[in-house]
Design a protein around this motif. Structure first.
Motif, PDB file in Angstrom:
ATOM      1  N   ASN A  22       6.832   4.281  -0.555  1.00 41.23           N
ATOM      2  CA  ASN A  22       6.555   4.652   0.831  1.00 41.23           C
ATOM      3  C   ASN A  22       5.589   5.837   0.861  1.00 41.23           C
ATOM      4  O   ASN A  22       5.182   6.332  -0.194  1.00 41.23           O
ATOM      5  N   LYS A  23       5.230   6.278   2.050  1.00 43.67           N
ATOM      6  CA  LYS A  23       4.268   7.379   2.187  1.00 43.67           C
ATOM      7  C   LYS A  23       4.757   8.652   1.499  1.00 43.67           C
ATOM      8  O   LYS A  23       3.976   9.358   0.870  1.00 43.67           O
ATOM      9  N   THR A  70      -7.578   3.410  -2.734  1.00 45.95           N
ATOM     10  CA  THR A  70      -6.490   2.469  -2.532  1.00 45.95           C
ATOM     11  C   THR A  70      -5.859   2.116  -3.875  1.00 45.95           C
ATOM     12  O   THR A  70      -6.541   2.114  -4.902  1.00 45.95           O
ATOM     13  N   SER A 115      -1.830   4.650   4.539  1.00 44.99           N
ATOM     14  CA  SER A 115      -0.936   3.506   4.736  1.00 44.99           C
ATOM     15  C   SER A 115      -0.269   3.097   3.431  1.00 44.99           C
ATOM     16  O   SER A 115      -0.778   3.367   2.342  1.00 44.99           O
ATOM     17  N   ILE A 122       1.339  -0.672   2.596  1.00 46.62           N
ATOM     18  CA  ILE A 122       1.604  -1.979   3.192  1.00 46.62           C
ATOM     19  C   ILE A 122       2.090  -2.960   2.136  1.00 46.62           C
ATOM     20  O   ILE A 122       1.756  -2.844   0.956  1.00 46.62           O
TER      21      ILE A 122
END
Length: 107
Positions: A46-47, A25, A63, A65
């Motif tokens: 973004n992704k 992460t 993800s 977020i």
């Protein structure tokens, strides 16, 4: 006037860490809410961007977020190999944020 600014100018913290043995992460914690809101509403993080920075398929980005109370954006990806596996070089995942450091954002 808008200009591209390096992410290091916009955040107080850029870090990476384990999110279990199979995921990493990344946290981007912004200096102030105004900057955070501008980057968040731009949708630039973004992704697709994370996949490009880490040279992985977009489906390996679990993800991205926004966490408003901390003025933070968090992205999670599948680890290239599990923590502690043979050939793995960063068991804690703490040295994986480097690709984020070159990110430039139009502000």
């Amino acid at each position: 006037m808008t200009e591209k600014r390096n992410i290091k100018e916009l955040v107080d913290v850029i870090r990476s860490k384990n999110a279990g043995p199979y995921e990493l992460t990344f946290d981007l914690i912004f200096k102030d809410f105004k900057t955070y809101e501008a980057v968040k509403s731009s949708g630039v993080i973004n992704k697709s961007l994370i996949a490009k920075l880490y040279d992985i398929d977009e489906n390996k980005v679990i993800s991205v977020i926004n966490y408003d109370p901390a003025k933070a954006i968090k992205a999670t990806i599948e680890r290239p190999c599990s923590a502690g596996a043979i050939g793995e070089t960063d068991v804690y995942g703490a040295q994986q944020h480097a690709p984020l450091l070159s990110l430039k954002i139009l502000m």
